[in-house]
Design an enzyme around this catalytic site. Structure first.
Site, PDB file in Angstrom:
ATOM      1  N   LYS A   1       0.921  -1.221  -0.087  1.00  0.00           N
ATOM      2  CA  LYS A   1      -0.186   0.049   0.183  1.00  0.00           C
ATOM      3  C   LYS A   1       1.200   1.796   0.045  1.00  0.00           C
ATOM      4  CE  LYS A   1      -2.615  -0.160   3.173  1.00  0.00           C
ATOM      5  NZ  LYS A   1      -2.507   2.082   3.973  1.00  0.00           N
TER       6      LYS A   1
ATOM      7  N   GLY B   1      -4.694   7.935   5.334  1.00  0.00           N
ATOM      8  CA  GLY B   1      -3.992   8.685   6.667  1.00  0.00           C
ATOM      9  C   GLY B   1      -2.398   9.066   5.816  1.00  0.00           C
TER      10      GLY B   1
ATOM     11  N   SER C   1       7.168   8.767  12.164  1.00  0.00           N
ATOM     12  CA  SER C   1       6.105   8.649  10.980  1.00  0.00           C
ATOM     13  C   SER C   1       7.035   8.596   9.906  1.00  0.00           C
ATOM     14  CB  SER C   1       4.997   9.639  11.415  1.00  0.00           C
ATOM     15  OG  SER C   1       4.247   9.791  10.776  1.00  0.00           O
TER      16      SER C   1
ATOM     17  N   GLN D   1       4.856   8.787   7.156  1.00  0.00           N
ATOM     18  CA  GLN D   1       4.127   9.788   6.776  1.00  0.00           C
ATOM     19  C   GLN D   1       4.244  11.045   6.876  1.00  0.00           C
ATOM     20  OE1 GLN D   1       0.133   8.972   8.319  1.00  0.00           O
ATOM     21  NE2 GLN D   1      -0.004   6.469   7.192  1.00  0.00           N
TER      22      GLN D   1
ATOM     23  N   ASP E   1       2.738  -1.169  11.785  1.00  0.00           N
ATOM     24  CA  ASP E   1       1.253  -1.900  11.270  1.00  0.00           C
ATOM     25  C   ASP E   1       0.701  -2.659  11.806  1.00  0.00           C
ATOM     26  OD1 ASP E   1       0.430   0.731  10.187  1.00  0.00           O
ATOM     27  OD2 ASP E   1       0.459  -0.082   8.335  1.00  0.00           O
TER      28      ASP E   1
ATOM     29  N   LYS F   1      -4.185   5.032  14.754  1.00  0.00           N
ATOM     30  CA  LYS F   1      -4.369   4.536  13.579  1.00  0.00           C
ATOM     31  C   LYS F   1      -6.141   4.810  13.183  1.00  0.00           C
ATOM     32  CE  LYS F   1       0.190   3.696  12.511  1.00  0.00           C
ATOM     33  NZ  LYS F   1       0.565   4.684  12.482  1.00  0.00           N
TER      34      LYS F   1
ATOM     35  N   ARG G   1      -7.793  -3.547   9.766  1.00  0.00           N
ATOM     36  CA  ARG G   1      -6.529  -4.664  10.036  1.00  0.00           C
ATOM     37  C   ARG G   1      -6.861  -5.279  11.461  1.00  0.00           C
ATOM     38  NH1 ARG G   1      -2.304  -4.110   6.665  1.00  0.00           N
ATOM     39  NH2 ARG G   1      -1.687  -1.516   5.988  1.00  0.00           N
TER      40      ARG G   1
HETATM   41  C1  S3P Z   1       2.556   4.732   6.497  1.00  0.00           C
HETATM   42  C2  S3P Z   1       3.096   4.770   7.479  1.00  0.00           C
HETATM   43  C3  S3P Z   1       3.208   4.346   8.963  1.00  0.00           C
HETATM   44  C4  S3P Z   1       2.431   3.770   8.693  1.00  0.00           C
HETATM   45  C5  S3P Z   1       0.752   3.577   7.800  1.00  0.00           C
HETATM   46  C6  S3P Z   1       0.937   3.871   6.308  1.00  0.00           C
HETATM   47  C7  S3P Z   1       3.610   5.565   5.093  1.00  0.00           C
HETATM   48  O1  S3P Z   1       2.045   5.297   9.518  1.00  0.00           O
HETATM   49  O2  S3P Z   1       1.223   3.253   9.849  1.00  0.00           O
HETATM   50  O3  S3P Z   1      -0.056   2.357   7.342  1.00  0.00           O
HETATM   51  O4  S3P Z   1       2.417   4.765   4.041  1.00  0.00           O
HETATM   52  O5  S3P Z   1       4.281   6.027   5.382  1.00  0.00           O
HETATM   53  P1  S3P Z   1       3.189   6.595  10.419  1.00  0.00           P
HETATM   54  O6  S3P Z   1       3.548   7.342   9.458  1.00  0.00           O
HETATM   55  O7  S3P Z   1       1.903   7.112  10.539  1.00  0.00           O
HETATM   56  O8  S3P Z   1       3.183   6.069  11.263  1.00  0.00           O
END
Ligand code: S3P
Length: 753
Positions: free
Chosen positions: A332, A405, A478, A480, A626, A653, A704
């Site tokens: 993903k 997110g 993080s 993200q 995750d 989450k 999940r």
């Molecule tokens: C992700 C980062 C993680 C993860 C999410 C996907 C990404 O989140 O939990 O499912 O693709 O960068 P966080 O950055 O909030 O930890």
């Protein structure tokens, strides 16, 4: 029926399709007041009485109006003024006891009539518009179901009599309609685009073709497209003439927009410009699916993929086996990034293994809405016609990213650097999640972003801000937030540096480098300089280790199990689950190791071996972030206690995963203690004896959580029923199919919502 419609005598003025269908609908639901009608055509009145729709009627309003408790004006828009004048003559001066409403397709002209006739809009006059109709006309075509599930827009004035408004609402609700309110100007603007313009085009197309020499041939051979496009050209000409006179300005404005779009498309066809045609057709085709889903009240991706939607429940039989070779869908995180970087690159990027889940499809659709031509996905293949770093176009409305997110936070960085304004919004779960973690550092870079209260979505991002690179210490581990800042950094002056408190997934850095945009790293810090460019290239998305995890755990807890998962991404920043399961005693082996497009992959074989409880090492937490819902199930099947700490991120989450899992474990009877940043789980592992019971669990719409408890059933004593599972489609659309293939007994209820 509704005692709620308590009119003693309803008078319908104008007994055509609309008025007649209203009477028919009220009759059908058992309205017990009298229905009268007034129409200049006496035969329509007679037919209405014969059909049992009305009790009485006549052609003179002066005779019909007295004694009515409610009057519905269902006459053509341009006849409205003369009807109102007659009413003004016969009704008592204050009009306080009679509620009047109408069904006209335009509202400003009718409000103007009322002002001219009565001196103001009387408080008991509630203007309205049922958005339903048919190309048929006359009372003979009356249809009691015409309004069922259709919208009725009321456009009350600010000083409307609240009782009158309640009564008009009740009238339409009784017909099965959904009643909305908006102001007059908005109504006319919206209807010009959604109804009046399409009618104008249909009339014009049929007329143009009908006047050509080969008209007979054209009509004789006209197939689906012509028929679909032109059905509404059979509508009542007088009524439509009136509408175009009444809503002239709004219709002309929408026609201008349409002509501009059409001439662009004409130019693309003339020049054989395939990219431009694809961009328009792709956007339109997906927008059409989106409209369809709005009409059906489902998410457009679900509609598009024909996936389970609405309330989905999994009913999982206890026991079963875990055997086989599987390939789970694409990663993903990498799928999101492949679309984002492919769209901003120069050239065409071919993606293989793309995850066709709702989250990554939301990202894909958002780029289409910003003018990027994207072909597919078709069996995991996507072709992205990159527009370059500055080639995105302003989307015409908010960008909807569903449950994702990742999409929202990564987009925030990208959009902060664009010249245009944008708005990011998501579903109910996403709209509760914290976005201050991206908005705050982006503001430090000079971005102008508004959030809703508490830093929640929607995010309104103002375009044209001059961004400056920053040196930022992430307050939480993080990927993200890191990725968001690197994306914004590409549009910023100078260098953007991000320091992470613990390593997090580095797909962004790898892919940027792969697309020729240098990102450097030294220890815990990575950085890039603004102003670079991306060059398109092929992307091979590995299978998602987060999806594979459910099957790793399935095999780890089921005696006799043997599962091989093929081509799984084993990026070192993602393999916490492998490390943790191995520490717990799982029998895991990796083979066929290779590197695809800068990401390491391997086949993972896992055979059952008894698990034991462990203290999860703190450094593994971000690397398995995750995977904890599934790992909690492993812990419930491990001898002794498994302790997790430092995992407070789990609380923000798709659900509060610590609490959601604890609540589910409690239902199964698994002993545990929740703390703020983790949990202790006391497991059981006696082969041949179930590790826990069964029960009904709420996944809280978190994919999940739903999948973790599905796998838990392998060692349950009783059936596990899991509610709210539709979001499994966000990350793992064929989960149930693969779970069934390895030996789980999952029954899906309510797929079609
Ligand atoms: C992700 C980062 C993680 C993860 C999410 C996907 C990404 O989140 O939990 O499912 O693709 O960068 P966080 O950055 O909030 O930890």
């Amino acid at each position: 029926m509704p005692n709620r419609v308590s009119e003693s005598r309803l008078l319908i003025v104008g007994l055509g399709l609309i008025g007649g269908s209203l009477a028919a609908a009220l009759r059908e639901v058992g309205f017990d007041g009298k229905i009268a009608a007034c129409d200049p055509d006496a035969s329509e009145i007679e037919r209405g009485i014969d059909m049992g729709l009305i009790d009485s009627g006549g052609t003179a309003l002066s005779q019909q109006a007295p004694g009515a408790s409610m009057i519905v004006l269902a006459v053509p828009v341009l006849a409205m003024e003369s009807v109102m004048r007659e009413l003004a003559d016969v009704l008592p001066e204050d009009m306080a006891h009679v509620v009047i409403t109408d069904v006209g397709s335009t509202k400003a002209t009718i409000r103007d009539c009322a002002r001219r006739v009565f001196g103001r809009v009387p408080p008991t006059l509630v203007l309205g518009h049922p958005i339903a109709g048919s190309e048929k006309s006359g009372v003979a075509a009356a249809n009691p179901k015409l309004y069922v599930n259709h919208k009725v827009i009321l456009t009350p004035e600010p000083d409307v009599d609240p009782d009158a408004l309640t009564r008009v609402r009740a009238l339409w609700q009784a017909t099965g309609a959904e009643v909305l309110e908006m102001d007059v100007a908005q109504h006319d603007h919206v209807l010009a685009r959604t109804s009046h313009l399409p009618h104008l085009l249909a009339f014009s197309l049929v007329d143009t073709l009908a006047r050509q020499d080969q008209r007979l041939d054209i009509f004789r051979y006209a197939a689906g497209g012509f028929r679909d496009f032109t059905r509404i050209a059979g509508s009542d000409p007088v009524m439509w003439r009136d509408i175009f006179i009444a809503n002239r300005d709004a219709v002309l404005a929408s026609l201008d927009d349409f002509e501009a779009g059409l001439s662009k498309l004409r130019a693309a066809v003339e020049a054989g410009n395939s990219d431009a045609m694809l961009a328009t057709f792709d956007r339109a085709s997906h927008a059409r699916h989106y409209f369809e889903s709005l009409l059906n009240d489902t998410s457009y991706q679900a509609e598009y993929l024909m996936q389970p939607q609405g309330q989905v429940t999994y009913r999982v039989r206890p026991g079963g086996q875990a055997q086989g070779r599987l390939r789970v869908p694409g990663d993903k995180s990498i799928s999101h990034r492949s679309i984002m970087l492919g769209a901003l690159a120069e050239g065409v990027s071919e993606v293989k293994g793309f995850l066709e889940g709702e989250d990554s499809l939301a990202t894909l659709q958002a780029f289409r809405e910003m003018g990027v031509a994207i072909e597919g996905p078709h069996q995991g293949r996507v072709t992205i016609h990159g527009v370059g770093m500055h080639g995105l176009k302003a989307p015409s409305g908010p960008l909807y990213v569903g449950n994702s997110g990742t999409a929202m936070r990564l987009f925030a960085g990208l959009l902060a650097g664009q010249a245009f304004d944008s708005e990011l919004t998501g579903d109910a779960s996403l709209n509760k999640r914290p976005m201050g973690r991206v908005a705050d550092p982006l503001r430090l870079m000079g971005a102008v972003i508004d959030t809703a209260e508490g830093g929640r979505p929607p995010l309104n991002i103002h375009g044209g801000a001059a961004l400056k690179g920053i040196d930022y210490d992430l307050p939480m581990a993080s990927a993200q937030v890191k990725s968001c800042l690197l994306f914004a950094g590409m549009y910023a002056e100078g260098e953007t540096r991000v320091r992470e408190p613990a390593p997090t997934r580095d797909h962004t850095e790898r892919m940027l480098n792969g697309f020729g945009y240098p990102v450097q790293r030294d220890g815990d810090t990575c950085w890039l300089a603004g102003g670079g460019k991306l060059t398109a290239g092929p992307i091979d998305v590995p299978s998602d280790i987060s999806s594979a995890t459910f099957f790793l755990v399935a095999a780890a807890i089921t005696p006799g199990a043997d599962i091989t998962l093929e081509h799984v991404g084993i990026n070192p920043t993602r393999i916490g689950v492998i490390n943790i399961l191995t520490l717990m005693g799982a029998d895991l082996t990796l083979s066929s190791q290779a590197e695809v497009g800068g990401e390491p992959v391997a086949d993972i074989r896992i055979r059952y071996a008894p698990l034991k409880g462990i203290d999860i090492p703190a450094d593994q937490v971000p690397l398995a972030i995750d995977e904890f819902p599934a790992l909690f199930i492993a812990a419930a099947n491990a001898e002794g206690t498994t302790r997790l700490r430092g995992a407070e991120e789990l609380r923000v989450k798709e659900s509060d995963r610590i609490q959601a899992m604890a609540d589910g474990l409690a239902i199964l009877g698994v002993e545990h203690t929740v703390v703020e940043d983790g949990i202790d789980i006391v497991g059981n592992n006696r082969e041949n004896v179930p590790s826990y019971g069964g029960g009904r669990i709420d996944s809280l719409g978190d994919h999940r959580i739903a999948m973790a408890f599905t796998v838990a059933a392998l060692r349950a004593g009783n059936e596990i029923v899991i509610d709210d599972c539709a979001n499994v489609g966000t990350s793992f659309p064929n989960f149930v199919e693969l779970a069934t293939r390895i030996g789980l007994g999952v029954k899906v209820e309510g797929e079609n919502g």
